[in-house]
Scaffold this motif. Structure first.
Motif, PDB file in Angstrom:
ATOM      1  N   MET A 236       0.831  -1.200   0.000  1.00 21.40           N
ATOM      2  CA  MET A 236       0.000   0.000   0.000  1.00 21.40           C
ATOM      3  C   MET A 236       0.869   1.255   0.000  1.00 21.40           C
ATOM      4  O   MET A 236       0.508   2.283  -0.574  1.00 21.40           O
ATOM      5  CB  MET A 236      -0.947   0.007   1.190  1.00 21.40           C
ATOM      6  N   GLU A 237       2.035   1.161   0.629  1.00 17.17           N
ATOM      7  CA  GLU A 237       2.929   2.312   0.665  1.00 17.17           C
ATOM      8  C   GLU A 237       3.615   2.520  -0.687  1.00 17.17           C
ATOM      9  O   GLU A 237       3.649   3.641  -1.213  1.00 17.17           O
ATOM     10  CB  GLU A 237       3.971   2.123   1.763  1.00 17.17           C
ATOM     11  N   VAL A 238       4.162   1.461  -1.261  1.00 16.73           N
ATOM     12  CA  VAL A 238       4.885   1.610  -2.523  1.00 16.73           C
ATOM     13  C   VAL A 238       3.916   1.887  -3.677  1.00 16.73           C
ATOM     14  O   VAL A 238       4.330   2.418  -4.715  1.00 16.73           O
ATOM     15  CB  VAL A 238       5.766   0.371  -2.800  1.00 16.73           C
ATOM     16  N   LEU A 243      -0.792   7.231   3.434  1.00 12.28           N
ATOM     17  CA  LEU A 243       0.013   8.435   3.639  1.00 12.28           C
ATOM     18  C   LEU A 243       1.467   8.016   3.797  1.00 12.28           C
ATOM     19  O   LEU A 243       1.760   6.921   4.311  1.00 12.28           O
ATOM     20  CB  LEU A 243      -0.457   9.184   4.885  1.00 12.28           C
ATOM     21  N   PRO A 244       2.416   8.833   3.373  1.00 16.05           N
ATOM     22  CA  PRO A 244       3.825   8.436   3.432  1.00 16.05           C
ATOM     23  C   PRO A 244       4.262   8.013   4.831  1.00 16.05           C
ATOM     24  O   PRO A 244       3.979   8.702   5.816  1.00 16.05           O
ATOM     25  CB  PRO A 244       4.562   9.697   2.977  1.00 16.05           C
ATOM     26  N   GLY A 245       4.924   6.866   4.898  1.00 19.16           N
ATOM     27  CA  GLY A 245       5.505   6.396   6.150  1.00 19.16           C
ATOM     28  C   GLY A 245       4.532   5.787   7.129  1.00 19.16           C
ATOM     29  O   GLY A 245       4.896   5.517   8.280  1.00 19.16           O
ATOM     30  N   ALA A 246       3.298   5.523   6.711  1.00 19.95           N
ATOM     31  CA  ALA A 246       2.278   5.061   7.657  1.00 19.95           C
ATOM     32  C   ALA A 246       2.357   3.575   7.958  1.00 19.95           C
ATOM     33  O   ALA A 246       1.786   3.113   8.951  1.00 19.95           O
ATOM     34  CB  ALA A 246       0.886   5.392   7.104  1.00 19.95           C
ATOM     35  N   ALA A 247       3.053   2.790   7.148  1.00 18.55           N
ATOM     36  CA  ALA A 247       2.917   1.339   7.172  1.00 18.55           C
ATOM     37  C   ALA A 247       3.206   0.716   8.525  1.00 18.55           C
ATOM     38  O   ALA A 247       2.428  -0.113   9.016  1.00 18.55           O
ATOM     39  CB  ALA A 247       3.817   0.713   6.098  1.00 18.55           C
ATOM     40  N   GLY A 295       8.487  -3.781  -5.250  1.00 20.95           N
ATOM     41  CA  GLY A 295       8.554  -3.720  -3.794  1.00 20.95           C
ATOM     42  C   GLY A 295       8.491  -5.098  -3.160  1.00 20.95           C
ATOM     43  O   GLY A 295       9.216  -5.404  -2.206  1.00 20.95           O
ATOM     44  N   LEU A 296       7.621  -5.946  -3.694  1.00 23.96           N
ATOM     45  CA  LEU A 296       7.498  -7.317  -3.190  1.00 23.96           C
ATOM     46  C   LEU A 296       8.816  -8.063  -3.339  1.00 23.96           C
ATOM     47  O   LEU A 296       9.275  -8.739  -2.404  1.00 23.96           O
ATOM     48  CB  LEU A 296       6.391  -8.036  -3.965  1.00 23.96           C
ATOM     49  N   LEU A 297       9.448  -7.926  -4.492  1.00 21.96           N
ATOM     50  CA  LEU A 297      10.696  -8.641  -4.758  1.00 21.96           C
ATOM     51  C   LEU A 297      11.842  -8.102  -3.917  1.00 21.96           C
ATOM     52  O   LEU A 297      12.653  -8.865  -3.379  1.00 21.96           O
ATOM     53  CB  LEU A 297      11.034  -8.524  -6.244  1.00 21.96           C
ATOM     54  N   ALA A 298      11.915  -6.798  -3.787  1.00 15.90           N
ATOM     55  CA  ALA A 298      13.031  -6.185  -3.068  1.00 15.90           C
ATOM     56  C   ALA A 298      13.019  -6.498  -1.585  1.00 15.90           C
ATOM     57  O   ALA A 298      14.053  -6.405  -0.914  1.00 15.90           O
ATOM     58  CB  ALA A 298      13.022  -4.671  -3.275  1.00 15.90           C
ATOM     59  N   HIS A 350      11.683  -1.299  10.276  1.00 20.94           N
ATOM     60  CA  HIS A 350      11.226   0.091  10.366  1.00 20.94           C
ATOM     61  C   HIS A 350      12.295   0.966  11.037  1.00 20.94           C
ATOM     62  O   HIS A 350      12.573   2.083  10.584  1.00 20.94           O
ATOM     63  CB  HIS A 350       9.919   0.126  11.155  1.00 20.94           C
ATOM     64  N   ALA A 351      12.907   0.425  12.093  1.00 24.66           N
ATOM     65  CA  ALA A 351      13.920   1.196  12.811  1.00 24.66           C
ATOM     66  C   ALA A 351      15.184   1.406  11.984  1.00 24.66           C
ATOM     67  O   ALA A 351      15.881   2.410  12.139  1.00 24.66           O
ATOM     68  CB  ALA A 351      14.271   0.483  14.124  1.00 24.66           C
ATOM     69  N   ALA A 352      15.461   0.471  11.085  1.00 26.53           N
ATOM     70  CA  ALA A 352      16.672   0.567  10.263  1.00 26.53           C
ATOM     71  C   ALA A 352      16.532   1.569   9.120  1.00 26.53           C
ATOM     72  O   ALA A 352      17.505   1.862   8.424  1.00 26.53           O
ATOM     73  CB  ALA A 352      17.026  -0.803   9.696  1.00 26.53           C
ATOM     74  N   GLY A 353      15.354   2.113   8.915  1.00 27.27           N
ATOM     75  CA  GLY A 353      15.121   3.068   7.827  1.00 27.27           C
ATOM     76  C   GLY A 353      13.796   2.851   7.145  1.00 27.27           C
ATOM     77  O   GLY A 353      13.235   3.765   6.541  1.00 27.27           O
ATOM     78  N   GLY A 354      13.308   1.608   7.199  1.00 29.59           N
ATOM     79  CA  GLY A 354      11.976   1.285   6.762  1.00 29.59           C
ATOM     80  C   GLY A 354      11.657   1.642   5.332  1.00 29.59           C
ATOM     81  O   GLY A 354      12.522   1.661   4.441  1.00 29.59           O
ATOM     82  N   MET A 355      10.377   1.944   5.111  1.00 28.96           N
ATOM     83  CA  MET A 355       9.891   2.156   3.754  1.00 28.96           C
ATOM     84  C   MET A 355      10.495   3.390   3.104  1.00 28.96           C
ATOM     85  O   MET A 355      10.738   3.398   1.890  1.00 28.96           O
ATOM     86  CB  MET A 355       8.362   2.267   3.759  1.00 28.96           C
ATOM     87  N   GLY A 356      10.754   4.430   3.863  1.00 27.32           N
ATOM     88  CA  GLY A 356      11.332   5.637   3.269  1.00 27.32           C
ATOM     89  C   GLY A 356      12.703   5.381   2.676  1.00 27.32           C
ATOM     90  O   GLY A 356      13.003   5.805   1.554  1.00 27.32           O
TER      91      GLY A 356
END
Length: 615
Positions: A236-238, A243-247, A295-298, A350-356
Motif C-alpha cells: 500500500m505504501e509503494v 500516507l507516506p511512512g504510515a505502514a 517492492g514485493l521482490l526487493a 522500520h527502525a533501520a530506515g523502513g519504507m522511506g
C-alpha cells in the motif's frame, strides 16, 4: 535516475497487453464520475435515510450535499490482534472530518479471518475465497452511492487485497488505506522456529509450544514476521495508497492516531468536489502495479501476492502474469532480510530506515516509477519521507539515507542478493512459483523420488511414523482453488525443516499455497493448472523422480514422454472438503475459481485471463 530497461520493458508489455481492458475500465470510471455526487439526485425519502441517525451538525452538512461525505469501510474485530486497534479509528476519523468541515460515516464492515488461527484447520479452506467476499462486502458498503471517497481500514492477509479490489470497482472514488501497525517485538524468531521444530520431533510438549507462541504473538497489532499482512502494508505504501511512512508505525500511539486523522483530512481534499481529485482507479495503473511487484521482490515478500496482485490488477483492467514477476525478479535486488528470510522482524526493519529508505534506494536505482499518482499527490518521492510529531503537530522529514542496520536493510549497491528470489518454474508438471530468498543455495535444486499425498494429515502421519527419513519430493495434490479453496500449508514447514536439518534433500510440490511463511525448504507452489482442472501434477506416482530446479526454473517429472502421455490423472475423493465450518456455502466459489496464475478469482472476466507471456 533513468528507469531500468527491464522495468521499462515489462511495464510496456503490460500496458500493451492490457490496452483493451484498461481502456474499457477508464471509460466506466469517467462515466461514473460524470454522474456527480448522487446525493443531489436522491429523492427526499432516500436522502433522509442517509442521515437519520446523524447528529444535527452532520445532518446539516449532508442535507446540503455540497461537502464531501467520507465512507469508512473497516475490517475491525477484537479477536484478531492486527484488527483490534481499528476499534478506535472511526471516532478519530469522524472528529478529523468534522474539523475539516466534512462528514465521515461508517459505511460497512468486512469479514476478517486469521490464517494464524485456521492454519492446518478446515477453516483455512475459506481463507483465500474470503478475499473475494471482502471485495463484494466493500461493494455492498459503497452501493448506497452517497459517498465521495473511502477510507479502507484493514491489515491482514486477504483483507487489504479484498478492500482494494472492491474499491477499484468504485474506481471513480478516491481511496486511502489506513493501517493499524505492528505489535511490539516478542520472542525472537529464531527461538520461535526452534521450539516449533522441537515440538514436531516430540522433544517438547504442547505447553512449551503454547508458551513460546504466546510470547511471539502477545499484544494488539500486526504479527511482526514478514508474511502477507506486513507485505500488504509495504504494498500500500509503494503503491501510494497510504500516507507516506504510515505502514509500520505502532498502534495506539500519538503518531499512529495523528496519521489516522490526517488520512481523513487528506481524503476530504482529493474528492471530485475539490481541486485535487485523485480517484483510486487512476492511481492504480500499469506503473503502480509494476512498482508493487518491485517492492514485493526487493523485500522478499509473501508469495500470496503472486495471486493477489494479479487479482488487484484485473480489477483495474490490467493483465499481469508470472512472467512479469519472474522477469522483474532477475533485476530487482533483495534489500531486506525479515523473518522468514532473516531473523529480524518488521519493527527492526522500520527502525533501520523502513519504507522511506527502501523506496529511496529503489528510485535511485531506477527500479521504481517515480512519476505515478499517489494519495499524497506529489509522486513517489514523497514516500522517501517519514512522519513525526513536532510538538503534537504531524510533520514529515526526509527518511534516513543510510541504513541503521545492514543486517536488516541494505542499499541497492550492497544487496543481500542480486535478484528478488522469486522464480517461475515450468516443465511437464505445469507452471509454479518458488520463493528462494530464504532457501540456502545448496537446497535450491532437489532431484529425488516423489512421495504422493492427498492432504496435509497424510504427510504429517508419515513423518510421525518415521517413514520420511530419506531424500524425497513431497507431492501434495488436490490443494488448488477448485479442489478445496487452496489452503496455506504452513503446518508442513516444521517437519520438512527437521528433515532438511537432518541432512536429507527434501522439497514440496503442490497446487496449494505456502504464503508469506515460505521459508528454508524449497517449495514449488501454486502449480497450475491445478489437479482438479486436469493439471499434470495429478499424474505423478510414488517413486517418479521429480526435479525442482530453483536456479534454472525447472519443474518436471523425469518420466518417459510416451508413458507420461498415456497416464491419466489419479482421481481423489474430495467429499470431506465440501462440508463443515461453512465450506458448503462456498461450493459456487470452488466451481468458478480461475487458476492460480489468473489470481484464483471467482468473478473474473475471461477476456483478461492470460497464462504465460503475451508480448
Amino acid at each position: 535516475m533513468t528507469l531500468h530497461p527491464t522495468v521499462a520493458t515489462v511495464t510496456d508489455r503490460i500496458r500493451q497487453r492490457s490496452a483493451p481492458t484498461r481502456s474499457a475500465y477508464l471509460t466506466r470510471l469517467e462515466h461514473a464520475r460524470a454522474n456527480g455526487t448522487v446525493r443531489k439526485g436522491l429523492s427526499c425519502t432516500n436522502l433522509a435515510h442517509t442521515f437519520a441517525a446523524s447528529d444535527a451538525n452532520d445532518k446539516a452538512v449532508l442535507r446540503e450535499a455540497r461537502w464531501p461525505n467520507l465512507a469508512i469501510v473497516s475490517s475491525y474485530n477484537d479477536m484478531l490482534s492486527a484488527h483490534q486497534p481499528l476499534e478506535r479509528f472511526p471516532a478519530l476519523i469522524k472528529q478529523a472530518a468534522r474539523e475539516a468541515g466534512v462528514v465521515a460515516q461508517f459505511a460497512g464492515g468486512v469479514p476478517a479471518m486469521c490464517d494464524g488461527v485456521t492454519q492446518g484447520q478446515p477453516g483455512m479452506e475459506l481463507s483465500l475465497f474470503s478475499r473475494d467476499v471482502i471485495a463484494m462486502a466493500t461493494a455492498v458498503a459503497l452501493s448506497h452511492n452517497v459517498f465521495d471517497t473511502v477510507l479502507c481500514l484493514g491489515v491482514c492477509d486477504k483483507i487489504v487485497p479484498g478492500l482494494l479490489i472492491g474499491a477499484l470497482h468504485f474506481g471513480h472514488l478516491p481511496a486511502i488505506f489506513v493501517p493499524g501497525g505492528p505489535m511490539p517485538s516478542g520472542l525472537p524468531n529464531a527461538e520461535k522456529a526452534k521450539i516449533r521444530q522441537l515440538y514436531a520431533q516430540g522433544q517438547v510438549g504442547r505447553e512449551a509450544l503454547l508458551e513460546a507462541e504466546s510470547k511471539a504473538y502477545h499484544a494488539p497489532g500486526t504479527c511482526t514476521f514478514y508474511g502477507t499482512a506486513n507485505s500488504n502494508q509495504m504494498l500500500m505504501e509503494v503503491m501510494g495508497l497510504h500516507l507516506p511512512g504510515a505502514a509500520f508505525v505502532p498502534p495506539n500511539t500519538p503518531l499512529r492516531d495523528a496519521l489516522t486523522q490526517a488520512a481523513a483530512q487528506r481524503a476530504a481534499r482529493i474528492t471530485a468536489l475539490g481541486d485535487e481529485y485523485l480517484p483510486v482507479g487512476r492511481i492504480v495503473d500499469e506503473r503502480t502495479i509494476v512498482n508493487a511487484i518491485v517492492g514485493l521482490l526487493a523485500t522478499g515478500g509473501s508469495t500470496n501476492h503472486t495471486l493477489h496482485l494479479v487479482a488487484i490488477a484485473h480489477a483495474a483492467g490490467i493483465s499481469i502474469n508470472w512472467d512479469d514477476f519472474s522477469d522483474l525478479s532477475t533485476v530487482v535486488p533483495l534489500l531486506a532480510r525479515i523473518y522468514p528470510n532473516g531473523q529480524a522482524d518488521v519493527n527492526h526493519f522500520h527502525a533501520a530506515g523502513g519504507m522511506g529508505f527502501l523506496i529511496g534506494e529503489l528510485l535511485d536505482a531506477g527500479l521504481l516509477h517515480g512519476d505515478v499518482l499517489t494519495v499524497a499527490g506529489d509522486g513517489l518521492a514523497r514516500y522517501c519521507e517519514e512522519p513525526y510529531l513536532d510538538q503534537d503537530v504531524l510533520s514529515w522529514r526526509p527518511a534516513p539515507n543510510r541504513s541503521g542496520d545492514e543486517n536488516v536493510l541494505r542499499p541497492a549497491t550492497r544487496p543481500f542478493a542480486p535478484d528478488g528470489g522469486l522464480k517461475l518454474l515450468s516443465g511437464n508438471l505445469g507452471r509454479a512459483v518458488i520463493k528462494t530468498s530464504a532457501v540456502k543455495p545448496e537446497h535450491r535444486v532437489v532431484e529425488a523420488p516423489a512421495l504422493v499425498f492427498n492432504n496435509q494429515e497424510e504427510l504429517m502421519a508419515a513423518f510421525d511414523r518415521g517413514e520420511l527419513q530419506r531424500d524425497f519430493v513431497a507431492v501434495l495434490r488436490y490443494q488448488g482453488p477448485r479442489a478445496n479453496g487452496m489452503p496455506e500449508l504452513h503446518k508442513l514447514t516444521p517437519p520438512l525443516g527437521v528433515l532438511q536439518d537432518q541432512g536429507f534433500q527434501v522439497a514440496l510440490v503442490t497446487d496449494g499455497r505456502m504464503s508469506g511463511a515460505s521459508g528454508k525448504v524449497p517449495a514449488a507452489i501454486h502449480v497450475t493448472p491445478e489437479c482438479l482442472a486436469g493439471g499434470p501434477l495429478a499424474r505423478v506416482r510414488d517413486g517418479d523422480v521429480i526435479r525442482l530446479d530453483g536456479e534454472w526454473g525447472v519443474l518436471e517429472a523425469r518420466v518417459a514422454e510416451s508413458e507420461w502421455a498415456e497416464r491419466q490423472p489419479e482421481p481423489v475423493d474430495l467429499s470431506d472438503d465440501q462440508h463443515g465450518l461453512g465450506r458448503e456455502l462456498f461450493a459456487g466459489f470452488r466451481a468458478n475459481a480461475t487458476g492460480a496464475e489468473q489470481g484464483a478469482m471467482v468473478f473474473a472476466s475471461s477476456a483478461i485471463h492470460t497464462q504465460g507471456d503475451v508480448r
